[in-house]
Design a protein around this motif. Structure first.
Motif, PDB file in Angstrom:
ATOM      1  N   ILE A  11      16.236   8.539  -8.108  1.00 25.22           N
ATOM      2  CA  ILE A  11      15.698   9.864  -7.814  1.00 25.22           C
ATOM      3  C   ILE A  11      14.178   9.808  -7.673  1.00 25.22           C
ATOM      4  O   ILE A  11      13.597  10.414  -6.757  1.00 25.22           O
ATOM      5  CB  ILE A  11      16.108  10.855  -8.914  1.00 25.22           C
ATOM      6  CG1 ILE A  11      17.616  11.108  -8.861  1.00 25.22           C
ATOM      7  CG2 ILE A  11      15.350  12.178  -8.768  1.00 25.22           C
ATOM      8  CD1 ILE A  11      18.138  11.933 -10.007  1.00 25.22           C
ATOM      9  N   LYS A  12      13.524   9.070  -8.559  1.00 25.42           N
ATOM     10  CA  LYS A  12      12.074   8.961  -8.505  1.00 25.42           C
ATOM     11  C   LYS A  12      11.617   8.312  -7.203  1.00 25.42           C
ATOM     12  O   LYS A  12      10.703   8.818  -6.531  1.00 25.42           O
ATOM     13  CB  LYS A  12      11.573   8.148  -9.706  1.00 25.42           C
ATOM     14  CG  LYS A  12      10.070   7.932  -9.714  1.00 25.42           C
ATOM     15  CD  LYS A  12       9.652   7.074 -10.905  1.00 25.42           C
ATOM     16  CE  LYS A  12       8.149   6.809 -10.854  1.00 25.42           C
ATOM     17  NZ  LYS A  12       7.710   5.944 -12.013  1.00 25.42           N
ATOM     18  N   ASN A  13      12.254   7.192  -6.830  1.00 23.83           N
ATOM     19  CA  ASN A  13      11.839   6.464  -5.625  1.00 23.83           C
ATOM     20  C   ASN A  13      12.078   7.290  -4.363  1.00 23.83           C
ATOM     21  O   ASN A  13      11.218   7.344  -3.475  1.00 23.83           O
ATOM     22  CB  ASN A  13      12.584   5.131  -5.526  1.00 23.83           C
ATOM     23  CG  ASN A  13      12.157   4.144  -6.594  1.00 23.83           C
ATOM     24  OD1 ASN A  13      11.089   4.292  -7.198  1.00 23.83           O
ATOM     25  ND2 ASN A  13      12.990   3.143  -6.859  1.00 23.83           N
ATOM     26  N   ILE A  14      13.236   7.911  -4.276  1.00 25.32           N
ATOM     27  CA  ILE A  14      13.560   8.695  -3.079  1.00 25.32           C
ATOM     28  C   ILE A  14      12.664   9.921  -2.987  1.00 25.32           C
ATOM     29  O   ILE A  14      12.144  10.253  -1.912  1.00 25.32           O
ATOM     30  CB  ILE A  14      15.047   9.084  -3.088  1.00 25.32           C
ATOM     31  CG1 ILE A  14      15.934   7.832  -2.945  1.00 25.32           C
ATOM     32  CG2 ILE A  14      15.358  10.073  -1.970  1.00 25.32           C
ATOM     33  CD1 ILE A  14      17.414   8.101  -3.101  1.00 25.32           C
ATOM     34  N   SER A  15      12.463  10.613  -4.100  1.00 26.62           N
ATOM     35  CA  SER A  15      11.626  11.807  -4.090  1.00 26.62           C
ATOM     36  C   SER A  15      10.195  11.460  -3.709  1.00 26.62           C
ATOM     37  O   SER A  15       9.549  12.180  -2.929  1.00 26.62           O
ATOM     38  CB  SER A  15      11.651  12.489  -5.454  1.00 26.62           C
ATOM     39  OG  SER A  15      12.937  12.981  -5.747  1.00 26.62           O
ATOM     40  N   THR A  16       9.677  10.367  -4.256  1.00 26.79           N
ATOM     41  CA  THR A  16       8.309   9.953  -3.931  1.00 26.79           C
ATOM     42  C   THR A  16       8.159   9.667  -2.444  1.00 26.79           C
ATOM     43  O   THR A  16       7.200  10.110  -1.801  1.00 26.79           O
ATOM     44  CB  THR A  16       7.924   8.715  -4.751  1.00 26.79           C
ATOM     45  OG1 THR A  16       7.968   9.031  -6.151  1.00 26.79           O
ATOM     46  CG2 THR A  16       6.526   8.241  -4.389  1.00 26.79           C
ATOM     47  N   ALA A  17       9.134   8.945  -1.880  1.00 27.08           N
ATOM     48  CA  ALA A  17       9.051   8.563  -0.470  1.00 27.08           C
ATOM     49  C   ALA A  17       9.183   9.770   0.453  1.00 27.08           C
ATOM     50  O   ALA A  17       8.396   9.933   1.406  1.00 27.08           O
ATOM     51  CB  ALA A  17      10.133   7.533  -0.160  1.00 27.08           C
ATOM     52  N   PHE A  18      10.147  10.626   0.198  1.00 31.29           N
ATOM     53  CA  PHE A  18      10.382  11.762   1.091  1.00 31.29           C
ATOM     54  C   PHE A  18       9.297  12.837   0.923  1.00 31.29           C
ATOM     55  O   PHE A  18       8.865  13.440   1.914  1.00 31.29           O
ATOM     56  CB  PHE A  18      11.772  12.346   0.846  1.00 31.29           C
ATOM     57  CG  PHE A  18      12.852  11.638   1.624  1.00 31.29           C
ATOM     58  CD1 PHE A  18      13.387  12.196   2.772  1.00 31.29           C
ATOM     59  CD2 PHE A  18      13.319  10.401   1.223  1.00 31.29           C
ATOM     60  CE1 PHE A  18      14.366  11.541   3.504  1.00 31.29           C
ATOM     61  CE2 PHE A  18      14.305   9.734   1.935  1.00 31.29           C
ATOM     62  CZ  PHE A  18      14.830  10.305   3.086  1.00 31.29           C
ATOM     63  N   HIS A  19       8.849  13.072  -0.298  1.00 31.33           N
ATOM     64  CA  HIS A  19       7.799  14.066  -0.501  1.00 31.33           C
ATOM     65  C   HIS A  19       6.483  13.617   0.119  1.00 31.33           C
ATOM     66  O   HIS A  19       5.671  14.455   0.565  1.00 31.33           O
ATOM     67  CB  HIS A  19       7.623  14.345  -1.984  1.00 31.33           C
ATOM     68  CG  HIS A  19       8.748  15.133  -2.572  1.00 31.33           C
ATOM     69  ND1 HIS A  19       9.010  15.184  -3.932  1.00 31.33           N
ATOM     70  CD2 HIS A  19       9.695  15.911  -1.993  1.00 31.33           C
ATOM     71  CE1 HIS A  19      10.063  15.951  -4.149  1.00 31.33           C
ATOM     72  NE2 HIS A  19      10.499  16.407  -2.991  1.00 31.33           N
ATOM     73  N   ALA A  20       6.244  12.313   0.161  1.00 36.82           N
ATOM     74  CA  ALA A  20       5.034  11.795   0.811  1.00 36.82           C
ATOM     75  C   ALA A  20       5.020  12.122   2.299  1.00 36.82           C
ATOM     76  O   ALA A  20       3.947  12.204   2.915  1.00 36.82           O
ATOM     77  CB  ALA A  20       4.934  10.287   0.602  1.00 36.82           C
TER      78      ALA A  20
END
Length: 329
Positions: A57-66
């Motif tokens: 969740i952390k990795n996906i959220s960081t990438a997509f929110h960027a």
């Protein structure tokens, strides 16, 4: 909408997740759990997320929110989970429960906006496990010498549990003792907004029943349905009562923007009564009762009071088949 439909492994590298964020419009993450048949669910990695799930969740959220893109979690689960520690990392949570063969169509209809979500929680989602009133005394005392075969090839051990929470189960506990939940009983979101107004009750004194009505207006921009919930708060009397109890609920029809509907309820003596062991009867204490209309147990929109002039004996029972204390376990 661009969507690769790629299944991300929880151990995916940052580079692979970044590539998906470049190509896709939104990330949809599904978290799955069993309901707990056959054995009780563990706290770590079941009620809470697994470490691999947190990292995903952390990795996906960081990438997509960027990239300025949204992240949605779909919970395909059979019981409550801890959500407070990670919910702010994502943009939306869809609680699908375990919807079966048509899950894909149902989830797609909700996420695409084809259907307005109108389900409401029938349970309370706590902030943490220790907030549950049963956490202190469950699973109780076990008796390994009396283990026996159970379903799915598992072993079952006799247990003795002291239900110290009494009547204060679920929202009855959280509301009475002001314990803040992650999501309260009756909670649910919609793509539109509803106004609750014009609560009317048939009398300020209770005589056999009271009729109540409330008008719901869709004052948002899209069509939707609302679940109208009626709670009763009892006076402080002989009976032990929670802060409030759900006594009725009703869902509106599909309301177009600006459309209204009046919802009607009837409160009977049985709705006010609790069992009193000393009297062997279901009774309602005299005093002032508060009728509350809300969108959840924590979101009361309208309320009115009525008086019960004297104690009501709603139903008498017969003192037979008292349970015997279990001994020699």
């Amino acid at each position: 909408m661009k969507n690769s439909g790629y299944m991300i492994d929880p151990q995916s590298t940052t580079a692979s997740v970044d590539a998906l964020a470049d190509n896709d419009d939104v990330a949809i993450i599904t978290i799955g759990r069993n309901a707990g048949e056959g054995s009780d669910r563990p706290i770590d990695g079941d009620f809470t997320l697994k470490n691999s799930e947190r990292e995903m969740i952390k990795n996906i959220s960081t990438a997509f929110h960027a990239k300025g893109k949204k992240v949605v979690i779909v919970l395909n689960i059979g019981g409550v989970m801890e959500v407070a520690s990670w919910r702010d990392d994502v943009d939306a949570i869809l609680l699908a429960w375990q919807p079966g063969l048509e899950a894909g169509n149902a989830v797609a209809d909700i996420l695409s906006g084809k259907i307005d979500p109108s389900g409401r929680l029938a349970v309370t989602f706590p902030m943490k496990y220790s907030d549950e009133p049963s956490a202190e005394n469950f699973p109780g005392t076990t008796f390994p010498k009396q283990a026996r075969n159970a379903i799915f090839g598992s072993n079952s051990t006799n247990r003795e549990v002291d239900y110290k929470e009494g009547i204060f189960v679920g929202y009855r506990y959280f509301n009475t003792f002001d314990v803040k939940p992650a999501y309260p009983f009756g909670y649910g979101l919609s793509y539109t907004h509803f106004d609750f107004g014009n609560l009317q009750i048939s009398s300020s004194s209770f005589h056999n029943q009271i009729a109540a009505s409330v008008t719901i207006k869709n004052d948002g921009q899209s069509a939707g349905k609302e679940v109208v919930q009626l709670y009763i708060s009892a006076p402080k009397g002989k009976l032990q009562k929670p802060e409030e109890e759900l006594k009725a609920f009703a869902k509106t029809k599909l309301l177009q923007p600006g459309e209204t509907q009046t919802i009607h309820f009837t409160v009977t003596p049985a709705d006010l009564a609790s069992f009193e062991q000393d009297d062997n009867a279901w009774i309602a204490d005299k005093g002032i009762y508060t009728l509350k209309i809300g969108a959840s147990s924590a979101d009361i929109k309208q309320q009115a009071t009525f008086n019960v002039a004297s104690k009501l004996i709603v139903e008498r029972t017969h003192p037979i088949h008292y349970p015997k204390e279990i001994q020699n376990l």
